[in-house]
Design a protein around this motif. Structure first.
Motif, PDB file in Angstrom:
ATOM      1  N   LYS A   2      50.450  -7.187  53.535  1.00  0.00           N
ATOM      2  CA  LYS A   2      51.852  -6.793  53.556  1.00  0.00           C
ATOM      3  C   LYS A   2      52.291  -6.575  55.000  1.00  0.00           C
ATOM      4  O   LYS A   2      51.571  -5.976  55.787  1.00  0.00           O
ATOM      5  CB  LYS A   2      52.084  -5.520  52.761  1.00  0.00           C
ATOM      6  CG  LYS A   2      51.976  -5.736  51.281  1.00  0.00           C
ATOM      7  CD  LYS A   2      52.374  -4.514  50.520  1.00  0.00           C
ATOM      8  CE  LYS A   2      52.215  -4.788  49.031  1.00  0.00           C
ATOM      9  NZ  LYS A   2      52.510  -3.634  48.231  1.00  0.00           N
ATOM     10  N   THR A   4      55.640  -5.110  57.109  1.00  0.00           N
ATOM     11  CA  THR A   4      56.911  -4.396  57.052  1.00  0.00           C
ATOM     12  C   THR A   4      57.507  -4.371  58.448  1.00  0.00           C
ATOM     13  O   THR A   4      56.807  -4.114  59.428  1.00  0.00           O
ATOM     14  CB  THR A   4      56.706  -2.940  56.565  1.00  0.00           C
ATOM     15  OG1 THR A   4      56.044  -2.974  55.301  1.00  0.00           O
ATOM     16  CG2 THR A   4      58.022  -2.211  56.430  1.00  0.00           C
ATOM     17  N   GLU A  19      60.192  -6.140  53.882  1.00  0.00           N
ATOM     18  CA  GLU A  19      58.751  -6.237  53.649  1.00  0.00           C
ATOM     19  C   GLU A  19      58.452  -7.579  53.000  1.00  0.00           C
ATOM     20  O   GLU A  19      59.199  -8.045  52.147  1.00  0.00           O
ATOM     21  CB  GLU A  19      58.298  -5.109  52.733  1.00  0.00           C
ATOM     22  CG  GLU A  19      56.813  -5.106  52.466  1.00  0.00           C
ATOM     23  CD  GLU A  19      56.379  -3.918  51.634  1.00  0.00           C
ATOM     24  OE1 GLU A  19      56.421  -2.797  52.155  1.00  0.00           O
ATOM     25  OE2 GLU A  19      56.019  -4.126  50.467  1.00  0.00           O
ATOM     26  N   CYS A  20      57.369  -8.198  53.440  1.00  0.00           N
ATOM     27  CA  CYS A  20      56.887  -9.450  52.838  1.00  0.00           C
ATOM     28  C   CYS A  20      55.430  -9.268  52.453  1.00  0.00           C
ATOM     29  O   CYS A  20      54.692  -8.546  53.110  1.00  0.00           O
ATOM     30  CB  CYS A  20      57.000 -10.618  53.821  1.00  0.00           C
ATOM     31  SG  CYS A  20      58.643 -11.299  53.971  1.00  0.00           S
ATOM     32  N   ASP A  21      55.038  -9.969  51.408  1.00  0.00           N
ATOM     33  CA  ASP A  21      53.675  -9.931  50.921  1.00  0.00           C
ATOM     34  C   ASP A  21      53.136 -11.357  50.905  1.00  0.00           C
ATOM     35  O   ASP A  21      53.798 -12.269  50.398  1.00  0.00           O
ATOM     36  CB  ASP A  21      53.665  -9.341  49.507  1.00  0.00           C
ATOM     37  CG  ASP A  21      52.271  -9.042  49.000  1.00  0.00           C
ATOM     38  OD1 ASP A  21      51.324  -9.771  49.363  1.00  0.00           O
ATOM     39  OD2 ASP A  21      52.132  -8.087  48.226  1.00  0.00           O
ATOM     40  N   SER A  22      51.942 -11.551  51.449  1.00  0.00           N
ATOM     41  CA  SER A  22      51.363 -12.892  51.529  1.00  0.00           C
ATOM     42  C   SER A  22      51.077 -13.489  50.152  1.00  0.00           C
ATOM     43  O   SER A  22      50.970 -14.700  50.016  1.00  0.00           O
ATOM     44  CB  SER A  22      50.087 -12.885  52.381  1.00  0.00           C
ATOM     45  OG  SER A  22      49.115 -12.051  51.796  1.00  0.00           O
ATOM     46  N   ASP A  57      49.580  -4.393  57.353  1.00  0.00           N
ATOM     47  CA  ASP A  57      48.505  -3.724  56.604  1.00  0.00           C
ATOM     48  C   ASP A  57      48.000  -2.454  57.283  1.00  0.00           C
ATOM     49  O   ASP A  57      46.800  -2.237  57.413  1.00  0.00           O
ATOM     50  CB  ASP A  57      47.337  -4.683  56.370  1.00  0.00           C
ATOM     51  CG  ASP A  57      47.582  -5.633  55.215  1.00  0.00           C
ATOM     52  OD1 ASP A  57      48.449  -5.340  54.375  1.00  0.00           O
ATOM     53  OD2 ASP A  57      46.900  -6.670  55.155  1.00  0.00           O
ATOM     54  N   VAL A  79      60.239 -12.130  58.457  1.00  0.00           N
ATOM     55  CA  VAL A  79      60.226 -10.993  57.535  1.00  0.00           C
ATOM     56  C   VAL A  79      61.646 -10.482  57.301  1.00  0.00           C
ATOM     57  O   VAL A  79      62.057 -10.260  56.150  1.00  0.00           O
ATOM     58  CB  VAL A  79      59.300  -9.867  58.037  1.00  0.00           C
ATOM     59  CG1 VAL A  79      59.418  -8.622  57.170  1.00  0.00           C
ATOM     60  CG2 VAL A  79      57.852 -10.344  58.082  1.00  0.00           C
TER      61      VAL A  79
END
Length: 84
Positions: A2, A4, A19-22, A57, A79
């Motif tokens: 993650k 942010t 926020e982005c999540d792989s 992270d 992001v």
């Protein structure tokens, strides 16, 4: 993974958070692999500049708009561009 990004400061002082999540964004991993938060210079003392707090992270740094360049700039814009 993650990532942010919180952008604050500027003339108006408006905060933007994203926020982005792989798991949902495979390009995020490639962008993060090109970034070394340990080499990011501290933000300069420039009035009304944007400050970017970046968390990958749990590994965090804050960078000023003037120091935001190269792969770090690409990551931040990616992001913030995918903000929910």
């Amino acid at each position: 993974m993650k990532v942010t990004v919180v952008r604050s400061g500027g003339f108006a002082g408006i905060e933007q958070r994203a926020e982005c999540d792989s798991a949902r964004d495979p390009m995020l991993v490639r962008l993060v692999d090109r970034v070394d938060l340990g080499t990011v210079p501290p933000p300069g003392r420039i009035p009304d500049q944007f400050l970017y707090e970046i968390d990958i992270d749990g590994d965090r740094t804050t960078v000023g708009e003037a120091q935001l360049n190269g792969p770090l700039r690409e990551l931040v814009h990616h992001v913030l561009g995918h903000a929910r």
